[in-house]
Design a protein around this motif. Structure first.
Motif, PDB file in Angstrom:
ATOM      1  N   ASN A 165       0.832  -1.209   0.000  1.00 10.37           N
ATOM      2  CA  ASN A 165       0.000   0.000   0.000  1.00 10.37           C
ATOM      3  C   ASN A 165       0.867   1.259   0.000  1.00 10.37           C
ATOM      4  O   ASN A 165       2.062   1.222   0.290  1.00 10.37           O
ATOM      5  CB  ASN A 165      -1.009  -0.008   1.153  1.00 10.37           C
ATOM      6  N   LEU A 166       0.254   2.383  -0.322  1.00  8.48           N
ATOM      7  CA  LEU A 166       0.997   3.627  -0.517  1.00  8.48           C
ATOM      8  C   LEU A 166       1.669   4.140   0.758  1.00  8.48           C
ATOM      9  O   LEU A 166       2.753   4.717   0.698  1.00  8.48           O
ATOM     10  CB  LEU A 166       0.081   4.694  -1.113  1.00  8.48           C
ATOM     11  N   GLU A 167       1.049   3.910   1.916  1.00  4.51           N
ATOM     12  CA  GLU A 167       1.664   4.351   3.164  1.00  4.51           C
ATOM     13  C   GLU A 167       2.963   3.597   3.418  1.00  4.51           C
ATOM     14  O   GLU A 167       3.970   4.185   3.838  1.00  4.51           O
ATOM     15  CB  GLU A 167       0.706   4.161   4.345  1.00  4.51           C
ATOM     16  N   CYS A 168       2.960   2.313   3.166  1.00  7.10           N
ATOM     17  CA  CYS A 168       4.176   1.511   3.347  1.00  7.10           C
ATOM     18  C   CYS A 168       5.232   1.877   2.308  1.00  7.10           C
ATOM     19  O   CYS A 168       6.425   1.900   2.617  1.00  7.10           O
ATOM     20  CB  CYS A 168       3.852   0.023   3.261  1.00  7.10           C
ATOM     21  N   ILE A 169       4.799   2.169   1.106  1.00  2.76           N
ATOM     22  CA  ILE A 169       5.736   2.579   0.055  1.00  2.76           C
ATOM     23  C   ILE A 169       6.444   3.861   0.466  1.00  2.76           C
ATOM     24  O   ILE A 169       7.655   3.997   0.279  1.00  2.76           O
ATOM     25  CB  ILE A 169       5.016   2.752  -1.299  1.00  2.76           C
ATOM     26  N   GLU A 170       5.718   4.790   1.068  1.00  2.00           N
ATOM     27  CA  GLU A 170       6.318   6.041   1.533  1.00  2.00           C
ATOM     28  C   GLU A 170       7.411   5.757   2.565  1.00  2.00           C
ATOM     29  O   GLU A 170       8.498   6.336   2.511  1.00  2.00           O
ATOM     30  CB  GLU A 170       5.249   6.947   2.138  1.00  2.00           C
ATOM     31  N   ALA A 171       7.144   4.845   3.479  1.00  2.17           N
ATOM     32  CA  ALA A 171       8.136   4.480   4.492  1.00  2.17           C
ATOM     33  C   ALA A 171       9.346   3.801   3.853  1.00  2.17           C
ATOM     34  O   ALA A 171      10.493   4.083   4.218  1.00  2.17           O
ATOM     35  CB  ALA A 171       7.506   3.561   5.535  1.00  2.17           C
ATOM     36  N   ILE A 172       9.113   2.925   2.897  1.00  3.92           N
ATOM     37  CA  ILE A 172      10.205   2.233   2.205  1.00  3.92           C
ATOM     38  C   ILE A 172      11.089   3.228   1.468  1.00  3.92           C
ATOM     39  O   ILE A 172      12.320   3.170   1.554  1.00  3.92           O
ATOM     40  CB  ILE A 172       9.641   1.174   1.228  1.00  3.92           C
ATOM     41  N   ILE A 173      10.474   4.152   0.738  1.00  5.26           N
ATOM     42  CA  ILE A 173      11.233   5.158  -0.011  1.00  5.26           C
ATOM     43  C   ILE A 173      12.056   6.016   0.944  1.00  5.26           C
ATOM     44  O   ILE A 173      13.218   6.327   0.680  1.00  5.26           O
ATOM     45  CB  ILE A 173      10.285   6.029  -0.871  1.00  5.26           C
ATOM     46  N   HIS A 174      11.460   6.387   2.072  1.00  6.56           N
ATOM     47  CA  HIS A 174      12.178   7.183   3.072  1.00  6.56           C
ATOM     48  C   HIS A 174      13.421   6.427   3.568  1.00  6.56           C
ATOM     49  O   HIS A 174      14.519   6.998   3.641  1.00  6.56           O
ATOM     50  CB  HIS A 174      11.251   7.522   4.237  1.00  6.56           C
TER      51      HIS A 174
END
Length: 49
Positions: free
Chosen positions: A16-25
């Motif tokens: 999901n997009l929230e997890c993707i944001e954390a991964i990218i960070h």
């Protein structure tokens, strides 16, 4: 490149997009740390005999 990673994470890995944001960070932070390590390693090579 970044957009390709996001698309891959979302559609191919079903993240999901929230997890993707954390991964990218976290990926950005590891890239920054690797650059600092490389810079310091190169700097210390000046002092090696």
């Amino acid at each position: 490149m970044r957009l390709e990673k996001i698309i891959h994470f979302h559609f191919d890995l079903d993240i999901n997009l929230e997890c993707i944001e954390a991964i990218i960070h976290l990926l950005n932070r590891t890239d920054e740390m690797q650059k600092k390590i490389t810079w310091r390693t190169n700097r210390f090579k000046v002092y090696e005999p």
